[in-house]
Design a protein around this motif. Structure first.
Motif, PDB file in Angstrom:
ATOM      1  N   SER A 148       0.824  -1.225   0.000  1.00 17.40           N
ATOM      2  CA  SER A 148       0.000   0.000   0.000  1.00 17.40           C
ATOM      3  C   SER A 148       0.855   1.271   0.000  1.00 17.40           C
ATOM      4  O   SER A 148       0.331   2.372  -0.124  1.00 17.40           O
ATOM      5  CB  SER A 148      -0.921   0.010   1.226  1.00 17.40           C
ATOM      6  N   LEU A 149       2.168   1.124   0.128  1.00 19.19           N
ATOM      7  CA  LEU A 149       3.053   2.288   0.224  1.00 19.19           C
ATOM      8  C   LEU A 149       3.624   2.673  -1.139  1.00 19.19           C
ATOM      9  O   LEU A 149       3.839   1.822  -1.989  1.00 19.19           O
ATOM     10  CB  LEU A 149       4.222   1.990   1.161  1.00 19.19           C
ATOM     11  N   SER A 150       3.903   3.950  -1.291  1.00 18.35           N
ATOM     12  CA  SER A 150       4.625   4.420  -2.482  1.00 18.35           C
ATOM     13  C   SER A 150       6.086   3.994  -2.371  1.00 18.35           C
ATOM     14  O   SER A 150       6.559   3.583  -1.299  1.00 18.35           O
ATOM     15  CB  SER A 150       4.555   5.945  -2.577  1.00 18.35           C
ATOM     16  N   GLY A 151       6.827   4.133  -3.463  1.00 17.18           N
ATOM     17  CA  GLY A 151       8.247   3.792  -3.442  1.00 17.18           C
ATOM     18  C   GLY A 151       9.018   4.603  -2.413  1.00 17.18           C
ATOM     19  O   GLY A 151       9.864   4.078  -1.679  1.00 17.18           O
ATOM     20  N   GLY A 152       8.724   5.897  -2.344  1.00 17.69           N
ATOM     21  CA  GLY A 152       9.412   6.756  -1.385  1.00 17.69           C
ATOM     22  C   GLY A 152       9.114   6.350   0.049  1.00 17.69           C
ATOM     23  O   GLY A 152      10.006   6.358   0.909  1.00 17.69           O
ATOM     24  N   GLN A 153       7.856   5.984   0.308  1.00 18.48           N
ATOM     25  CA  GLN A 153       7.495   5.526   1.654  1.00 18.48           C
ATOM     26  C   GLN A 153       8.188   4.205   1.985  1.00 18.48           C
ATOM     27  O   GLN A 153       8.684   4.019   3.098  1.00 18.48           O
ATOM     28  CB  GLN A 153       5.969   5.377   1.753  1.00 18.48           C
ATOM     29  N   GLN A 154       8.238   3.297   1.015  1.00 24.41           N
ATOM     30  CA  GLN A 154       8.927   2.024   1.242  1.00 24.41           C
ATOM     31  C   GLN A 154      10.411   2.254   1.569  1.00 24.41           C
ATOM     32  O   GLN A 154      10.972   1.584   2.439  1.00 24.41           O
ATOM     33  CB  GLN A 154       8.792   1.111   0.024  1.00 24.41           C
TER      34      GLN A 154
ATOM     35  N   LEU B  90      13.405   5.719  -7.404  1.00 23.03           N
ATOM     36  CA  LEU B  90      12.200   6.462  -7.025  1.00 23.03           C
ATOM     37  C   LEU B  90      11.767   7.445  -8.105  1.00 23.03           C
ATOM     38  O   LEU B  90      12.585   7.969  -8.847  1.00 23.03           O
ATOM     39  CB  LEU B  90      12.460   7.252  -5.727  1.00 23.03           C
ATOM     40  N   ASP B  91      10.450   7.703  -8.126  1.00 25.92           N
ATOM     41  CA  ASP B  91       9.949   8.788  -8.962  1.00 25.92           C
ATOM     42  C   ASP B  91      10.506  10.105  -8.423  1.00 25.92           C
ATOM     43  O   ASP B  91      10.663  10.259  -7.200  1.00 25.92           O
ATOM     44  CB  ASP B  91       8.412   8.838  -8.915  1.00 25.92           C
ATOM     45  N   PRO B  92      10.779  11.064  -9.322  1.00 24.43           N
ATOM     46  CA  PRO B  92      11.429  12.317  -8.888  1.00 24.43           C
ATOM     47  C   PRO B  92      10.743  13.010  -7.715  1.00 24.43           C
ATOM     48  O   PRO B  92      11.411  13.526  -6.826  1.00 24.43           O
ATOM     49  CB  PRO B  92      11.375  13.184 -10.153  1.00 24.43           C
TER      50      PRO B  92
ATOM     51  N   GLY C  20      12.762  13.762  -2.595  1.00 26.51           N
ATOM     52  CA  GLY C  20      12.972  14.758  -1.544  1.00 26.51           C
ATOM     53  C   GLY C  20      12.677  14.233  -0.154  1.00 26.51           C
ATOM     54  O   GLY C  20      13.408  14.549   0.800  1.00 26.51           O
ATOM     55  N   ASP C  21      11.608  13.427  -0.010  1.00 26.29           N
ATOM     56  CA  ASP C  21      11.239  12.907   1.311  1.00 26.29           C
ATOM     57  C   ASP C  21      12.326  11.994   1.868  1.00 26.29           C
ATOM     58  O   ASP C  21      12.640  12.024   3.060  1.00 26.29           O
ATOM     59  CB  ASP C  21       9.915  12.124   1.233  1.00 26.29           C
ATOM     60  N   VAL C  22      12.895  11.164   1.002  1.00 26.85           N
ATOM     61  CA  VAL C  22      13.948  10.241   1.440  1.00 26.85           C
ATOM     62  C   VAL C  22      15.218  11.020   1.792  1.00 26.85           C
ATOM     63  O   VAL C  22      15.852  10.777   2.819  1.00 26.85           O
ATOM     64  CB  VAL C  22      14.226   9.176   0.347  1.00 26.85           C
ATOM     65  N   LEU C  23      15.583  11.989   0.950  1.00 27.50           N
ATOM     66  CA  LEU C  23      16.781  12.795   1.222  1.00 27.50           C
ATOM     67  C   LEU C  23      16.614  13.595   2.518  1.00 27.50           C
ATOM     68  O   LEU C  23      17.581  13.780   3.269  1.00 27.50           O
ATOM     69  CB  LEU C  23      17.074  13.736   0.055  1.00 27.50           C
TER      70      LEU C  23
END
Length: 245
Positions: free
Chosen positions: A139-145, A170-172, A176-179
């Motif tokens: 259920s999570l996006s790539g960035g959330q995963q 990740l999609d562009p 930012g969230d991961v960084l």
């Protein structure tokens, strides 16, 4: 600054292909070292060798005064102190988000489920996902995963965090969230070695940038030294292409 890691004359050969050609590198405690370089230059092989996901052909990797490349070292125990975040998130899809984070502390550190659960919730808050404890991985996006993967690595309270191109899948808009999570870790003093193509992150967060090409370190220094005053011709060429100068 106390030395955390020292790599000496590290060589890695695949068949006849010499991927790492005598790497020498030191990393100090609380230092953020960012490794840059073209694809196929040996960056990821170097990072994976640091916790022996790739077996070195020769050379030494000394972490906290223990040569983890030597025979007889209990590498599983060593890995408990080295967090690793991969390009692809490697989460267990049959487990919930919380269970993914709790797994290693319960299995390896023999924490109780209550202890591990409390820590998992705290770590999810750290990465901005406190509401996702019971969510499925799918259920999570790539960035959330990827942020869950960082929380999972932190659950073992590692001394060093290794990041192998953590945003490249990740999609562009998710990068930012991961960084932001990684920047926060750096501010808190985590010793980090990051392989990335995110030059903005390298400029802003790195204490030192290391340029690798053809299995060798060709230049290293502060972000200002490397990006504003590169000496090595190959580095100048690389930056011209990647920064569109």
């Amino acid at each position: 600054m106390s030395e955390k890691l020292r790599v000496t004359n590290l060589v890695k050969t695949f068949g006849t292909n010499n991927v790492l050609k005598g790497i020498n590198l030191t990393v100090n405690e609380n230092e953020v070292v960012v490794i840059i370089g073209p694809s196929g230059s040996g960056k990821s092989t170097l990072l994976r060798a640091l916790n022996r996901l790739e077996e070195p052909t020769s050379g030494s990797i000394v972490i906290d005064n223990v040569d983890i490349a030597s025979k007889g070292v209990d590498i599983d125990t060593v890995r408990e102190n080295i967090g690793m975040v991969f390009q692809h998130f490697n989460l267990f899809s049959n487990l919930s988000v919380g269970e993914n984070i709790m797994l290693a502390p319960v299995e390896l550190k023999k924490e109780t489920k209550e202890q591990a659960s409390a820590q998992a919730k705290k770590l999810l808050k750290t990465v901005g996902l406190e509401a996702k404890f019971d969510a499925t991985v799918q259920s999570l996006s790539g960035g959330q995963q990827q942020r869950v993967a960082i929380a999972r690595a932190l659950a073992m309270n590692p001394d060093i965090m290794l990041f192998d191109e953590p945003t490249s899948a990740l999609d562009p808009e998710m990068v930012g969230d991961v960084l932001a999570v990684m920047k926060d870790l750096a501010k808190k003093g985590m010793t980090m070695i990051v392989v990335t193509h995110e030059m903005g992150f390298a400029k802003e967060v790195a204490d030192r940038v290391v340029f690798v090409d053809d299995g060798q370190i060709l230049e290293q220094g502060t972000p200002d030294q490397l990006f504003e005053h590169p000496k090595n011709e190959r580095l100048q060429d690389f930056l011209n292409k990647i920064l569109n100068v």
